[in-house]
Design a protein around this motif. Structure first.
Motif, mmCIF file in Angstrom:
data_model
loop_
_atom_site.group_PDB
_atom_site.id
_atom_site.type_symbol
_atom_site.label_atom_id
_atom_site.label_comp_id
_atom_site.label_asym_id
_atom_site.label_seq_id
_atom_site.Cartn_x
_atom_site.Cartn_y
_atom_site.Cartn_z
ATOM 1 N N ARG A 117 -4.968 7.472 -4.361
ATOM 2 C CA ARG A 117 -4.582 6.176 -4.821
ATOM 3 C C ARG A 117 -4.662 5.063 -3.422
ATOM 4 O O ARG A 117 -5.404 4.027 -3.838
ATOM 5 C CB ARG A 117 -3.320 5.850 -5.486
ATOM 6 C CG ARG A 117 -3.061 6.730 -6.945
ATOM 7 C CD ARG A 117 -1.685 6.637 -7.333
ATOM 8 N NE ARG A 117 -0.716 7.324 -6.467
ATOM 9 C CZ ARG A 117 0.543 7.790 -6.563
ATOM 10 N NH1 ARG A 117 1.080 7.161 -7.817
ATOM 11 N NH2 ARG A 117 1.181 8.476 -6.029
ATOM 12 N N GLY A 118 -4.048 5.400 -2.451
ATOM 13 C CA GLY A 118 -4.285 4.495 -1.466
ATOM 14 C C GLY A 118 -5.638 4.534 -0.804
ATOM 15 O O GLY A 118 -6.032 3.558 -0.493
ATOM 16 N N LYS A 127 -7.260 -5.370 -8.339
ATOM 17 C CA LYS A 127 -7.698 -4.048 -8.570
ATOM 18 C C LYS A 127 -7.152 -2.971 -7.808
ATOM 19 O O LYS A 127 -6.813 -1.946 -8.246
ATOM 20 C CB LYS A 127 -9.368 -4.086 -8.444
ATOM 21 C CG LYS A 127 -10.026 -4.707 -9.625
ATOM 22 C CD LYS A 127 -11.507 -4.162 -9.613
ATOM 23 C CE LYS A 127 -12.371 -5.042 -8.783
ATOM 24 N NZ LYS A 127 -13.765 -4.913 -8.877
ATOM 25 N N ALA A 128 -6.872 -3.498 -6.640
ATOM 26 C CA ALA A 128 -6.274 -2.368 -5.550
ATOM 27 C C ALA A 128 -4.858 -2.010 -6.109
ATOM 28 O O ALA A 128 -4.645 -0.974 -6.181
ATOM 29 C CB ALA A 128 -6.258 -2.901 -4.227
ATOM 30 N N ALA A 129 -4.150 -3.090 -6.288
ATOM 31 C CA ALA A 129 -2.696 -2.793 -6.810
ATOM 32 C C ALA A 129 -2.673 -2.014 -8.174
ATOM 33 O O ALA A 129 -1.892 -1.337 -8.084
ATOM 34 C CB ALA A 129 -1.988 -4.399 -7.171
ATOM 35 N N PRO A 176 2.573 3.124 -4.705
ATOM 36 C CA PRO A 176 2.578 4.472 -5.430
ATOM 37 C C PRO A 176 3.854 5.160 -5.390
ATOM 38 O O PRO A 176 4.143 5.963 -6.267
ATOM 39 C CB PRO A 176 1.504 5.158 -4.423
ATOM 40 C CG PRO A 176 1.196 4.112 -3.343
ATOM 41 C CD PRO A 176 1.562 2.900 -3.872
ATOM 42 N N THR A 212 -5.146 0.370 -9.013
ATOM 43 C CA THR A 212 -5.393 1.374 -8.539
ATOM 44 C C THR A 212 -4.276 2.375 -8.058
ATOM 45 O O THR A 212 -4.130 3.533 -7.873
ATOM 46 C CB THR A 212 -6.683 1.493 -7.390
ATOM 47 O OG1 THR A 212 -7.517 0.706 -8.050
ATOM 48 C CG2 THR A 212 -6.726 2.886 -6.900
ATOM 49 N N LEU A 213 -3.200 1.518 -7.306
ATOM 50 C CA LEU A 213 -2.125 2.199 -6.737
ATOM 51 C C LEU A 213 -0.981 2.549 -7.848
ATOM 52 O O LEU A 213 -0.234 3.203 -7.317
ATOM 53 C CB LEU A 213 -1.451 1.006 -5.659
ATOM 54 C CG LEU A 213 -2.364 0.790 -4.305
ATOM 55 C CD1 LEU A 213 -1.631 -0.160 -3.325
ATOM 56 C CD2 LEU A 213 -2.652 2.107 -3.268
ATOM 57 N N MET A 217 0.667 -1.019 -0.137
ATOM 58 C CA MET A 217 0.004 0.057 -0.075
ATOM 59 C C MET A 217 0.930 1.176 -0.052
ATOM 60 O O MET A 217 0.464 2.406 -0.447
ATOM 61 C CB MET A 217 -0.924 0.031 1.134
ATOM 62 C CG MET A 217 -2.111 0.754 1.113
ATOM 63 S SD MET A 217 -3.426 0.348 -0.237
ATOM 64 C CE MET A 217 -4.488 -0.427 0.834
ATOM 65 N N ALA A 218 1.898 1.193 0.668
ATOM 66 C CA ALA A 218 2.977 2.153 0.671
ATOM 67 C C ALA A 218 3.949 2.208 -0.490
ATOM 68 O O ALA A 218 4.265 3.229 -1.056
ATOM 69 C CB ALA A 218 3.759 2.360 1.971
ATOM 70 N N THR A 227 -11.408 -0.537 -2.518
ATOM 71 C CA THR A 227 -11.541 -1.735 -3.368
ATOM 72 C C THR A 227 -11.256 -2.967 -2.621
ATOM 73 O O THR A 227 -12.010 -3.950 -2.857
ATOM 74 C CB THR A 227 -10.380 -1.464 -4.505
ATOM 75 O OG1 THR A 227 -10.615 -0.438 -5.003
ATOM 76 C CG2 THR A 227 -10.472 -2.616 -5.363
ATOM 77 N N GLY A 229 0.253 3.754 6.168
ATOM 78 C CA GLY A 229 0.987 4.145 4.664
ATOM 79 C C GLY A 229 0.348 4.626 3.404
ATOM 80 O O GLY A 229 0.884 4.911 2.487
ATOM 81 N N MET A 230 -0.952 5.158 3.713
ATOM 82 C CA MET A 230 -1.677 5.731 2.606
ATOM 83 C C MET A 230 -1.336 7.432 2.860
ATOM 84 O O MET A 230 -1.492 7.851 3.824
ATOM 85 C CB MET A 230 -2.994 5.279 2.635
ATOM 86 C CG MET A 230 -3.578 4.052 2.174
ATOM 87 S SD MET A 230 -4.881 3.377 2.710
ATOM 88 C CE MET A 230 -4.422 3.426 4.752
ATOM 89 N N LYS A 234 -8.520 5.202 -2.314
ATOM 90 C CA LYS A 234 -9.328 4.119 -3.342
ATOM 91 C C LYS A 234 -9.031 2.700 -3.395
ATOM 92 O O LYS A 234 -9.714 1.733 -3.367
ATOM 93 C CB LYS A 234 -9.189 4.630 -5.027
ATOM 94 C CG LYS A 234 -10.215 5.689 -5.314
ATOM 95 C CD LYS A 234 -10.275 6.163 -6.720
ATOM 96 C CE LYS A 234 -8.986 6.683 -7.343
ATOM 97 N NZ LYS A 234 -9.273 7.200 -8.509
ATOM 98 N N ALA A 235 -7.893 2.363 -3.167
ATOM 99 C CA ALA A 235 -7.363 1.137 -3.140
ATOM 100 C C ALA A 235 -7.986 0.175 -1.716
ATOM 101 O O ALA A 235 -8.192 -0.904 -1.947
ATOM 102 C CB ALA A 235 -5.693 0.876 -3.215
ATOM 103 N N ALA A 236 -7.710 1.157 -0.875
ATOM 104 C CA ALA A 236 -8.302 0.491 0.477
ATOM 105 C C ALA A 236 -9.854 0.302 0.275
ATOM 106 O O ALA A 236 -10.277 -1.016 0.904
ATOM 107 C CB ALA A 236 -8.100 1.432 1.592
ATOM 108 N N ARG A 273 -10.059 -8.168 -5.617
ATOM 109 C CA ARG A 273 -10.021 -7.124 -4.822
ATOM 110 C C ARG A 273 -8.355 -6.654 -4.856
ATOM 111 O O ARG A 273 -7.875 -5.388 -5.045
ATOM 112 C CB ARG A 273 -10.501 -7.326 -3.466
ATOM 113 C CG ARG A 273 -11.963 -7.503 -3.405
ATOM 114 C CD ARG A 273 -12.454 -7.917 -2.041
ATOM 115 N NE ARG A 273 -11.999 -9.054 -1.625
ATOM 116 C CZ ARG A 273 -12.292 -9.864 -0.601
ATOM 117 N NH1 ARG A 273 -13.202 -9.052 0.353
ATOM 118 N NH2 ARG A 273 -11.652 -11.014 -0.316
ATOM 119 N N ASP A 324 -2.356 9.447 -0.372
ATOM 120 C CA ASP A 324 -2.956 10.274 -1.422
ATOM 121 C C ASP A 324 -4.459 9.352 -1.948
ATOM 122 O O ASP A 324 -4.482 8.378 -1.210
ATOM 123 C CB ASP A 324 -2.151 10.417 -2.507
ATOM 124 C CG ASP A 324 -1.654 9.309 -3.413
ATOM 125 O OD1 ASP A 324 -2.140 8.304 -3.291
ATOM 126 O OD2 ASP A 324 -0.329 9.568 -3.911
#
Lengths: 347, 347
Positions: free
Chosen positions: B218-219, A221-223, A198, A225-226, A194-195, B225, B213-214, B221-223, A218, B216
Motif C-alpha cells: 500500500r505504501g 488517491k494515495a490516501a 495503513p 490506496t493506503l 504514510m505510516a 501515486t 514509514g512504508m 503504491k501510494a508513493a 494525487r 507494504d
C-alpha cells in the motif's frame, strides 16, 4: 462508492476540515456540501447561540448533509495565579483578561451544542480533543446522528471506535491547526499519514479518513490506496473564495512553503501547526511552559484579535499544513473539488 | 518501467536504505540486489579499509547493481573544552574518548571512499548530510556513476538536482534514523511524505524516491501515486533475517508502535528518529544542548558499544521509523520484497 460515501450519499470522498476561529462559516461549508463532499461547521470557539444561527443558515443554503464539529472539554485544574500573572506579563494585551471560563461552563456549552445538533437533526457530529462523553454518544446515536472521532495514533483511533464512533479521522503530522491527540505517548504522537493510515486501517473496523498535507488528486488517491475511505482537507479550503479566513492568513498560506510551519503550543496551550511568525520566534524559549488549553488560548485572544484588526501577521495564529507550497492561488470550492477528484477515484 | 528502474534495470522500484552502524552488510545488500531491487552499503561509520572489503564481498555475492552511501562531512569548528568536559560527565564511558577526528581526517576518509567507488566502478553513490562537493560529483559523473542525493525539503531537493544528482531521495518525517536535512528552515524540516512527495515531484526534473514509514505494497503504491518513481525502505529491512542489526534492536522494532519513536539529537548531535528508551528519557532536558555531529556521536560511542555487548536496550540507539506497528515478525528479504510489490505496480 465506499461505506463512508454511502453514509452521506457523497459523490466525492472529501470532508472539508472544520476550521475554528471564524474560518469556516456556512458559506464555505454549504458550498462544499452542495458539490457532493461533506461540509463542516466548526463550533469550537462559537457560543451555542451563534452555532444555532449558523445551523439554521446551513439549512437555508443546502439540502445536502453536513457535520458540526465540537471540542470536547478537559477536566483540567485552573492554573495558579502565579503562572497566569507570569504569562499576562509575557503576552501583549493579556491583562485585558479578567477571568477564565470554568470547566463547568465549558461542559454546559458542550451539551448545549449537542442539543442543537439533536434538535436540528444534523446528519453528523465530529469531536476533537478527546473521547466524547458516553451520555452524549448514546443520545446522538439514538437520534441517528453519525459520529466522527479525531485520532493521532492507532491507539487513539481504537479507543474512538470502542466509544462508538462510526468514522475515525486520522490526523497526520502533516495537518495544520490543532492536534487532536488526547493520550500521552512514549514518543511523538504526530505520525505521518504514510505510516498512520495503513496501520490504523488494519486495526479498525470502521472507515478511516486521512487528514493532513493533501492538496490535489494525487494525495486523495494515495490516501485511498493506503486504506482510507476519504480525505479531510484544511489549508486548501482555507484559501478558497468562500472561506472566511482573514485575508492576511490566506496571503501567508499562498506564500509559504512546506518547511515554514511548525507545531507550537504558544497560542493556545495545545500543539497546533502554523506558519512561523514573529510571535512564535520571540517566545520560542517558552514552548514547554505554556498554560494548558484553554487558558493559554484565552490569554492570547486579545492579542490575536487586535492583530487581525490591524492586519498584523506577526501576532496572528497562521494555522496551515505541510502541503502549502502547492497552494498558490485563491480558487473556488468547485475548482478545488475538481482538482482533488479530477480523475475517477477508485473506491 | 520508469526512469529510476531503467537506470539500474530493476524489477522492483525499491531501494534498501543504507543503514549505518553495522546494520547493513553485504549479506543484506546483496540479497536485495539479487531480488531485483537496489541494495545499499552504508559507509558512514566504516573505515575506507572495511568499505573496500565489503565492496569486494558485494561483487562476490551479486552481479546486480548496488549503491554505496557516504556521509558528507561538515566543516564545523571543534566544540570548546568546557562543552566537551560537561558532556563527558553526562555520558557513561565518555571519558574513554581521548580525541576527536579532525575535519581534515573526515574529508580524507570521504575522498578515500569516493576513490573506492571509482576504482570498483560501483554503479551508484548516494550522499547524506549535505550537498556533495563539486570535485567529487564531477569525477563520479565522468566515470558513469549514478549520483543520489538525500533531501528533507523541496528546497534541499532542488539544490541536490542543481548539484548534479541523478536521483533525489525525499526523506519524509516518518523515516527512522538520521535526518539528512542540511539547510536551516523557518519551521520544521521534517515533512510528511504525503505533503513532501508531490510538491518535490512538481519542482524537480530528476526522479524522486520516497523514504519513510512504508512497510507494504500500500505504501509503495501510494508513493508512486504521489509522484515518486521508487521507495526507500529502512525499518522493514532492518528486521530481515539477512540484516546484521543487533538482536535487541530487532526485538524492539518488532514490539514497538508508531508513537513510540521520536526525533532526538542526544546520541549523535544530529536529529535522528529512534524508539524512546531510558537514556533518551533521562537526558531529555539536554536535547537543545548537544554537541554538533560528529562530536556528540563520538562521545556516546563507548556507551553504545558497551550496551550492545550487554544486550542493554536502555543505552543503545534504536533507530526506527513510524511504520513499526506493522512490523511484527522477522522475515527474509525475498518475503519482504513480495510484501512490498505483491501486486503489479503501475509505473
Amino acid at each position: 462508492m465506499n461505506e463512508f460515501m454511502k453514509m452521506f450519499s457523497l459523490t466525492k470522498p472529501i470532508i472539508q476540515a472544520p476550521m475554528a476561529g471564524g474560518i469556516t462559516k456556512p458559506r464555505l461549508a454549504s458550498a462544499v456540501s452542495n458539490q457532493g463532499a461533506l461540509g463542516s461547521l466548526a463550533s469550537g470557539y462559537l457560543t451555542p447561540e451563534i452555532l444555532e444561527q449558523q445551523t439554521k443558515e446551513m439549512f437555508e443554503l443546502t439540502d445536502a448533509p453536513f457535520q458540526i464539529n465540537v471540542f470536547v472539554p478537559s477536566d483540567l485544574e485552573m492554573p495558579s495565579e502565579d503562572q497566569v500573572e507570569k504569562w499576562k506579563k509575557n503576552i501583549p494585551l493579556a491583562d485585558q483578561v479578567n477571568q477564565f471560563k470554568s470547566v463547568q461552563e465549558e461542559w454546559d456549552d458542550f451539551y448545549q451544542k449537542i442539543d442543537i445538533i439533536l434538535r436540528y437533526k444534523v446528519k453528523a457530529c465530529s469531536f476533537t480533543f478527546d473521547l466524547p462523553p458516553e451520555d452524549a454518544v448514546k443520545e446522538l446515536k439514538a437520534s441517528g446522528c453519525c459520529l466522527i472521532g479525531t485520532a493521532s495514533t492507532v491507539e487513539e483511533a481504537m479507543l474512538m471506535e470502542e466509544r462508538g464512533m462510526d468514522i475515525v479521522v486520522l490526523q497526520g503530522s502533516e495537518a495544520g491547526g490543532h492536534r487532536g491527540a488526547f493520550l500521552p505517548s512514549k514518543g511523538e504522537s504526530a505520525v505521518g499519514l504514510m505510516a498512520l493510515v495503513p496501520q490504523a486501517a488494519d486495526a479498525l473496523g470502521v472507515p478511516v479518513i486521512a487528514a493532513g498535507g493533501m492538496t490535489d488528486h494525487r494525495g486523495v488517491k494515495a490516501a485511498l490506496t493506503l486504506g482510507a475511505q476519504g480525505v479531510q482537507i484544511g489549508s486548501a479550503f482555507l484559501i478558497c473564495h468562500e472561506s472566511n479566513a482573514h485575508a492576511v492568513h490566506k496571503q501567508k498560506v499562498l506564500e509559504a512553503n512546506e518547511a515554514d510551519t511548525k507545531l507550537t503550543k504558544l497560542f493556545s496551550g495545545k500543539e497546533a501547526r502554523g506558519i512561523v511568525n514573529k510571535w512564535m520566534e520571540e517566545k520560542e524559549g517558552y514552548e514547554t511552559q505554556t498554560l494548558p488549553y484553554p487558558y493559554q488560548n484565552t490569554l492570547t485572544k486579545p492579542m490575536r484579535q487586535q492583530a487581525s484588526l490591524q492586519n498584523n501577521h506577526d501576532q496572528m495564529s497562521l494555522w496551515a499544513g505541510q502541503g502549502i507550497r502547492s497552494l498558490t492561488e485563491e480558487i473556488s470550492v468547485k475548482q478545488l473539488l475538481n482538482k482533488l477528484c479530477q480523475e475517477d477515484v477508485k473506491i
